[in-house]
Design a protein around this motif. Sequence first.
Motif, PDB file in Angstrom:
ATOM      1  N   GLU A   1       3.521   9.341   0.228  1.00  0.00           N
ATOM      2  CA  GLU A   1       3.069   9.192  -1.157  1.00  0.00           C
ATOM      3  C   GLU A   1       1.638   9.671  -1.321  1.00  0.00           C
ATOM      4  O   GLU A   1       1.307  10.322  -2.315  1.00  0.00           O
ATOM      5  N   MET A   2       0.777   9.375  -0.339  1.00  0.00           N
ATOM      6  CA  MET A   2      -0.610   9.837  -0.422  1.00  0.00           C
ATOM      7  C   MET A   2      -0.687  11.358  -0.420  1.00  0.00           C
ATOM      8  O   MET A   2      -1.447  11.955  -1.186  1.00  0.00           O
ATOM      9  N   MET A   3       0.119  11.989   0.438  1.00  0.00           N
ATOM     10  CA  MET A   3       0.116  13.451   0.495  1.00  0.00           C
ATOM     11  C   MET A   3       0.648  14.039  -0.811  1.00  0.00           C
ATOM     12  O   MET A   3       0.123  15.045  -1.306  1.00  0.00           O
TER      13      MET A   3
ATOM     14  N   ASP B   1      -6.769  16.943  -4.792  1.00  0.00           N
ATOM     15  CA  ASP B   1      -7.894  16.332  -4.103  1.00  0.00           C
ATOM     16  C   ASP B   1      -7.944  16.843  -2.683  1.00  0.00           C
ATOM     17  O   ASP B   1      -6.956  16.889  -1.978  1.00  0.00           O
TER      18      ASP B   1
ATOM     19  N   TYR C   1       0.450  12.653  -3.870  1.00  0.00           N
ATOM     20  CA  TYR C   1      -0.586  12.496  -4.882  1.00  0.00           C
ATOM     21  C   TYR C   1      -1.734  13.476  -4.647  1.00  0.00           C
ATOM     22  O   TYR C   1      -2.339  13.969  -5.595  1.00  0.00           O
ATOM     23  N   ASP C   2      -2.053  13.758  -3.395  1.00  0.00           N
ATOM     24  CA  ASP C   2      -3.074  14.746  -3.071  1.00  0.00           C
ATOM     25  C   ASP C   2      -2.688  16.113  -3.627  1.00  0.00           C
ATOM     26  O   ASP C   2      -3.514  16.822  -4.207  1.00  0.00           O
TER      27      ASP C   2
ATOM     28  N   PRO D   1       0.834  -1.209   0.000  1.00  0.00           N
ATOM     29  CA  PRO D   1       0.000   0.000   0.000  1.00  0.00           C
ATOM     30  C   PRO D   1       0.865   1.253   0.000  1.00  0.00           C
ATOM     31  O   PRO D   1       2.056   1.222   0.326  1.00  0.00           O
ATOM     32  N   TYR D   2       0.252   2.371  -0.377  1.00  0.00           N
ATOM     33  CA  TYR D   2       0.960   3.640  -0.408  1.00  0.00           C
ATOM     34  C   TYR D   2       1.293   4.101   1.000  1.00  0.00           C
ATOM     35  O   TYR D   2       0.532   3.893   1.935  1.00  0.00           O
ATOM     36  N   SER D   3       2.427   4.770   1.148  1.00  0.00           N
ATOM     37  CA  SER D   3       2.790   5.343   2.441  1.00  0.00           C
ATOM     38  C   SER D   3       2.098   6.696   2.589  1.00  0.00           C
ATOM     39  O   SER D   3       1.546   7.244   1.633  1.00  0.00           O
ATOM     40  N   ILE D   4       2.128   7.254   3.785  1.00  0.00           N
ATOM     41  CA  ILE D   4       1.497   8.543   4.054  1.00  0.00           C
ATOM     42  C   ILE D   4       2.108   9.633   3.179  1.00  0.00           C
ATOM     43  O   ILE D   4       1.387  10.472   2.630  1.00  0.00           O
TER      44      ILE D   4
END
Length: 63
Positions: free
Chosen positions: A52-54, A62, A56-57, A47-50
């Motif tokens: 990476e999520m930030m 988003d 992509y956001d 799964p994506y790490s925190i």
Amino acid sequence: MKHKVKVEVPIEKRGLLGIMKTVTETRTIEVDDKNYKRMQREQKSQPYSIEEMMLYDDIFFDD
């Protein structure tokens, strides 16, 4: 066929006052084709790490 792969291995080391602490070191190991392909599949399915999520956001705006 052998593949050289860099992996992070947890190792316990002594600290300043002799207290043991866990440190991850990067080591190069050799694996065969079967294990190399398994490691590649596992790496893709993580799964994506925190962070990476930030990222992509921020890229896709988003909220």
